[in-house]
Design an enzyme around this catalytic site. Sequence first.
Site, PDB file in Angstrom:
ATOM      1  N   ASN A 101     -48.689  -6.606  33.679  1.00 19.27           N
ATOM      2  CA  ASN A 101     -48.603  -6.492  32.215  1.00 19.27           C
ATOM      3  C   ASN A 101     -49.920  -5.871  31.720  1.00 19.27           C
ATOM      4  O   ASN A 101     -50.991  -6.451  31.882  1.00 19.27           O
ATOM      5  CB  ASN A 101     -48.395  -7.911  31.640  1.00 19.27           C
ATOM      6  CG  ASN A 101     -48.408  -7.958  30.126  1.00 19.27           C
ATOM      7  OD1 ASN A 101     -49.184  -7.275  29.469  1.00 19.27           O
ATOM      8  ND2 ASN A 101     -47.552  -8.788  29.565  1.00 19.27           N
TER       9      ASN A 101
ATOM     10  N   ASP B 218     -49.894 -17.094  33.507  1.00 17.20           N
ATOM     11  CA  ASP B 218     -48.528 -17.149  32.991  1.00 17.20           C
ATOM     12  C   ASP B 218     -48.652 -17.705  31.598  1.00 17.20           C
ATOM     13  O   ASP B 218     -49.317 -18.722  31.375  1.00 17.20           O
ATOM     14  CB  ASP B 218     -47.596 -18.005  33.852  1.00 17.20           C
ATOM     15  CG  ASP B 218     -46.145 -17.672  33.504  1.00 17.20           C
ATOM     16  OD1 ASP B 218     -45.697 -16.570  33.849  1.00 17.20           O
ATOM     17  OD2 ASP B 218     -45.479 -18.501  32.846  1.00 17.20           O
TER      18      ASP B 218
ATOM     19  N   ARG C 103     -55.789 -17.611  26.023  1.00 14.20           N
ATOM     20  CA  ARG C 103     -56.287 -17.036  27.274  1.00 14.20           C
ATOM     21  C   ARG C 103     -57.808 -17.220  27.368  1.00 14.20           C
ATOM     22  O   ARG C 103     -58.336 -17.574  28.415  1.00 14.20           O
ATOM     23  CB  ARG C 103     -55.884 -15.551  27.335  1.00 14.20           C
ATOM     24  CG  ARG C 103     -56.089 -14.907  28.684  1.00 14.20           C
ATOM     25  CD  ARG C 103     -55.301 -13.609  28.830  1.00 14.20           C
ATOM     26  NE  ARG C 103     -53.866 -13.842  28.830  1.00 14.20           N
ATOM     27  CZ  ARG C 103     -53.059 -13.604  27.791  1.00 14.20           C
ATOM     28  NH1 ARG C 103     -53.521 -13.083  26.669  1.00 14.20           N
ATOM     29  NH2 ARG C 103     -51.777 -13.884  27.865  1.00 14.20           N
TER      30      ARG C 103
HETATM   31  P1  IMP Z   1     -45.454 -13.601  31.663  1.00 17.14           P
HETATM   32  O1  IMP Z   1     -46.597 -14.578  31.639  1.00 17.14           O
HETATM   33  O2  IMP Z   1     -45.769 -12.362  32.425  1.00 17.14           O
HETATM   34  O3  IMP Z   1     -44.173 -14.268  32.036  1.00 17.14           O
HETATM   35  O4  IMP Z   1     -45.250 -13.056  30.194  1.00 17.14           O
HETATM   36  C1  IMP Z   1     -45.812 -13.658  29.092  1.00 17.14           C
HETATM   37  C2  IMP Z   1     -45.280 -13.045  27.834  1.00 17.14           C
HETATM   38  O5  IMP Z   1     -45.701 -13.908  26.773  1.00 17.14           O
HETATM   39  C3  IMP Z   1     -45.866 -11.687  27.519  1.00 17.14           C
HETATM   40  O6  IMP Z   1     -45.068 -10.636  27.944  1.00 17.14           O
HETATM   41  C4  IMP Z   1     -45.928 -11.741  26.002  1.00 17.14           C
HETATM   42  O7  IMP Z   1     -44.675 -11.469  25.519  1.00 17.14           O
HETATM   43  C5  IMP Z   1     -46.179 -13.181  25.679  1.00 17.14           C
HETATM   44  N1  IMP Z   1     -47.615 -13.420  25.514  1.00 17.14           N
HETATM   45  C6  IMP Z   1     -48.447 -14.057  26.377  1.00 17.14           C
HETATM   46  N2  IMP Z   1     -49.703 -14.038  25.930  1.00 17.14           N
HETATM   47  C7  IMP Z   1     -49.673 -13.335  24.776  1.00 17.14           C
HETATM   48  C8  IMP Z   1     -50.686 -12.969  23.865  1.00 17.14           C
HETATM   49  O8  IMP Z   1     -51.891 -13.202  24.032  1.00 17.14           O
HETATM   50  N3  IMP Z   1     -50.249 -12.278  22.801  1.00 17.14           N
HETATM   51  C9  IMP Z   1     -48.958 -11.965  22.581  1.00 17.14           C
HETATM   52  N4  IMP Z   1     -47.990 -12.263  23.406  1.00 17.14           N
HETATM   53  C10 IMP Z   1     -48.336 -12.953  24.512  1.00 17.14           C
END
Ligand code: IMP
Length: 210
Positions: free
Chosen positions: A15, A74, A196
Amino acid sequence: MTRKLSGKLVIATHNSGKLREMRELMAPYGVECISAGELGLPEPEETGDTFIANALIKARAAAHAAKLPALADDSGLCVEALGGAPGIYSARWAGDSKDFAGAMGRVESELQAFGARAPEQRRAWFISALALVWPDGHEQVVEGRVDGVIVPPRGTKGFGYDPQFLPDGHDRTFGEMASEEKHGFPADGSRALSHRARAFQDLALICLRA
Ligand code: IMP
């Protein structure tokens, strides 16, 4: 037993928004970072039912494949009135096309379906679980959280659900904040702002050398 990180680190994410933030947050610690994407590592399936379980799946897979310590995040947005959704499914709500305007629209329309208009009916929080895994199996996990409310999307900075999230005590959404403001490290070393950055503060105390 705790362990300090030294040498090279794999950032186990594909990401780009997260990668940028994790590199920024790691910068002060003099650790050389390389991403899972740059190493051509596959993305493991996130089959866990908690943020920590999914962070561990990603970090373990990258540490094993790269034979280097690996750090995975995550994370997701949890909306109280929606029973904590989208939660661990935050990325999936945007679909393969990563349509976050659509995902934010879904959050808003599900809140409207509950008649949630007042800020106290629109409470939400972001969670970031960080897992740092060494190739010999040593593991460290931490979790950071920031609370706020869901508002009509504002701003073009950040990524994901940032434009829709107004952190408590602030009048700009994460989407309107430059990344230093979103991380929000106060000069006196007190609590950072974003989920984060808060998780990083805890990880730094345990595993990183200033
Ligand atoms: P994963 O942890 O890769 O499953 O995805 C986490 C998802 O949560 C991301 O794609 C975002 O959509 C959302 N997300 C996580 N952290 C943030 C952030 O700091 N800002 C906005 N969206 C977030």
